[in-house]
Design a protein around this motif. Sequence first.
Motif, PDB file in Angstrom:
ATOM      1  N   GLU A  42       7.356   3.045  11.593  1.00 43.18           N
ATOM      2  CA  GLU A  42       8.290   3.174  12.808  1.00 43.18           C
ATOM      3  C   GLU A  42       7.722   2.440  14.030  1.00 43.18           C
ATOM      4  N   HIS A  43       6.358   2.612  14.189  1.00 41.04           N
ATOM      5  CA  HIS A  43       5.523   1.935  15.132  1.00 41.04           C
ATOM      6  C   HIS A  43       6.015   0.408  14.979  1.00 41.04           C
ATOM      7  N   ALA A  44       5.702  -0.067  13.843  1.00 38.03           N
ATOM      8  CA  ALA A  44       6.022  -1.629  13.768  1.00 38.03           C
ATOM      9  C   ALA A  44       7.321  -1.935  14.069  1.00 38.03           C
ATOM     10  N   TYR A  45       8.363  -0.942  13.711  1.00 35.16           N
ATOM     11  CA  TYR A  45       9.736  -1.508  14.136  1.00 35.16           C
ATOM     12  C   TYR A  45       9.850  -1.237  15.733  1.00 35.16           C
ATOM     13  N   ARG A  46       9.369  -0.417  16.114  1.00 30.65           N
ATOM     14  CA  ARG A  46       9.303  -0.446  17.536  1.00 30.65           C
ATOM     15  C   ARG A  46       8.816  -1.666  18.475  1.00 30.65           C
TER      16      ARG A  46
ATOM     17  N   PRO B  61       8.036  -4.912   8.334  1.00 28.62           N
ATOM     18  CA  PRO B  61       8.281  -3.930   6.828  1.00 28.62           C
ATOM     19  C   PRO B  61       8.941  -4.674   5.710  1.00 28.62           C
ATOM     20  N   TRP B  62      10.209  -5.679   6.131  1.00 30.78           N
ATOM     21  CA  TRP B  62      10.799  -6.218   5.139  1.00 30.78           C
ATOM     22  C   TRP B  62       9.803  -7.284   4.291  1.00 30.78           C
ATOM     23  N   ASP B  63       8.836  -7.667   4.795  1.00 25.37           N
ATOM     24  CA  ASP B  63       8.030  -8.647   4.199  1.00 25.37           C
ATOM     25  C   ASP B  63       6.783  -8.084   3.966  1.00 25.37           C
ATOM     26  N   PRO B  64       6.270  -7.346   2.672  1.00 23.10           N
ATOM     27  CA  PRO B  64       5.173  -6.557   2.460  1.00 23.10           C
ATOM     28  C   PRO B  64       3.767  -7.284   2.973  1.00 23.10           C
ATOM     29  N   ALA B  65       3.788  -8.624   2.609  1.00 23.08           N
ATOM     30  CA  ALA B  65       2.796  -9.242   2.721  1.00 23.08           C
ATOM     31  C   ALA B  65       2.044  -9.455   4.240  1.00 23.08           C
ATOM     32  N   SER B  66       3.073  -9.233   5.355  1.00 18.77           N
ATOM     33  CA  SER B  66       2.795  -9.259   6.632  1.00 18.77           C
ATOM     34  C   SER B  66       2.095  -8.022   7.022  1.00 18.77           C
TER      35      SER B  66
ATOM     36  N   LYS C 276      -0.711  -5.999   7.168  1.00 20.70           N
ATOM     37  CA  LYS C 276      -2.033  -5.956   6.787  1.00 20.70           C
ATOM     38  C   LYS C 276      -3.102  -4.855   7.067  1.00 20.70           C
ATOM     39  N   GLU C 277      -2.671  -3.869   7.876  1.00 21.94           N
ATOM     40  CA  GLU C 277      -3.459  -2.897   8.288  1.00 21.94           C
ATOM     41  C   GLU C 277      -3.287  -1.926   7.077  1.00 21.94           C
ATOM     42  N   PRO C 278      -4.341  -1.351   6.399  1.00 22.69           N
ATOM     43  CA  PRO C 278      -4.562  -0.617   5.220  1.00 22.69           C
ATOM     44  C   PRO C 278      -3.581   0.742   5.284  1.00 22.69           C
ATOM     45  N   ARG C 279      -3.962   1.505   6.303  1.00 22.56           N
ATOM     46  CA  ARG C 279      -3.187   2.638   6.293  1.00 22.56           C
ATOM     47  C   ARG C 279      -1.616   2.429   6.490  1.00 22.56           C
ATOM     48  N   GLN C 280      -1.296   1.368   7.401  1.00 23.35           N
ATOM     49  CA  GLN C 280       0.255   0.840   7.617  1.00 23.35           C
ATOM     50  C   GLN C 280       0.649   0.451   6.339  1.00 23.35           C
ATOM     51  N   ARG C 281      -0.047  -0.170   5.397  1.00 20.87           N
ATOM     52  CA  ARG C 281       0.307  -0.844   4.406  1.00 20.87           C
ATOM     53  C   ARG C 281       0.631   0.476   3.243  1.00 20.87           C
ATOM     54  N   ARG C 282      -0.264   1.485   3.319  1.00 25.10           N
ATOM     55  CA  ARG C 282      -0.036   2.341   2.549  1.00 25.10           C
ATOM     56  C   ARG C 282       1.229   3.372   2.734  1.00 25.10           C
TER      57      ARG C 282
ATOM     58  N   ILE D 210      13.266  -5.216  -2.908  1.00 26.43           N
ATOM     59  CA  ILE D 210      13.340  -3.706  -2.391  1.00 26.43           C
ATOM     60  C   ILE D 210      12.920  -3.494  -0.961  1.00 26.43           C
ATOM     61  N   ALA D 211      11.995  -4.370  -0.631  1.00 30.06           N
ATOM     62  CA  ALA D 211      11.753  -4.234   0.816  1.00 30.06           C
ATOM     63  C   ALA D 211      12.486  -4.436   1.800  1.00 30.06           C
ATOM     64  N   VAL D 212      13.372  -5.793   1.458  1.00 28.21           N
ATOM     65  CA  VAL D 212      14.426  -6.284   2.276  1.00 28.21           C
ATOM     66  C   VAL D 212      15.577  -5.276   2.215  1.00 28.21           C
ATOM     67  N   LEU D 213      15.944  -4.691   1.086  1.00 29.61           N
ATOM     68  CA  LEU D 213      17.206  -3.745   0.739  1.00 29.61           C
ATOM     69  C   LEU D 213      16.929  -2.429   1.479  1.00 29.61           C
ATOM     70  N   ALA D 214      15.532  -2.020   1.646  1.00 31.74           N
ATOM     71  CA  ALA D 214      15.268  -0.727   2.422  1.00 31.74           C
ATOM     72  C   ALA D 214      15.396  -0.977   3.965  1.00 31.74           C
ATOM     73  N   ASP D 215      15.025  -2.245   4.256  1.00 31.10           N
ATOM     74  CA  ASP D 215      15.197  -2.459   5.582  1.00 31.10           C
ATOM     75  C   ASP D 215      16.367  -2.508   6.275  1.00 31.10           C
TER      76      ASP D 215
END
Length: 211
Positions: free
Chosen positions: A26-30, A55-60, A62-68, A107-112
């Motif tokens: 959510e912070h990334a979206y803000r 978030p719609w591009d998982p490779a972008s 990078k931060e481990p906890r955010q990626r988890r 799936i990442a794009v569809l969820a976004d």
Amino acid sequence: MTDPSRQPPSPSQLVLDFPDPGQRIEHAYRELHLAQHGTAEQKAVLGSLEALPRPWDPASVKEPRQRRELWAWLEAFVSWLNHEHSWDVGAVIPLCWPLHPHLVHEIAVLADQRRRAGKALTSDALEEWHRYALPAFVDRMKLRLKSHCEERHQEWPGRARHTRHVSDEQRHRRERLYLQDEATRRSTGPEPPSTGPRLQLVDRETGEVHD
């Protein structure tokens, strides 16, 4: 702790809630919202806008906890999607979807897009998601997976071909072709226009200009 998105609806609950992403997503979206609509001062605080996680591009991410958190959200989204929008078995996302990069990206794009549509103030975006985004995703998934992974995960059929493609031998062969093409352009291509000053002679009697 049991994930409520994985549970069937209660007798009085006809549909499951769309799963919300975690705090870091959510912070990334803000931050992305500020990058689009914020003031110059707010954008300056964000730093490089190109480096913001999307978030719609998982490779972008990078931060481990955010990626988890992203993986947890996509896991909940797939469970929700299979329950709420799949009836025939052919439309169900397989259990092994994380082992299919093509599915992860889509799936990442569809969820976004579903998240954005659900936050809109009219139903237009959600109607487009139902009409176009979701059916197009299901059609592509069926086309790519075919009958693979119906009962269990099957290894990538194209792995051998991909391995040959990235081998040193084939990579060097392609590089030689690129160099040959470049050399052809140098030998047959038109001379690039000169951008520097040109020395010219003017015939004072006729006014004719000579290079």
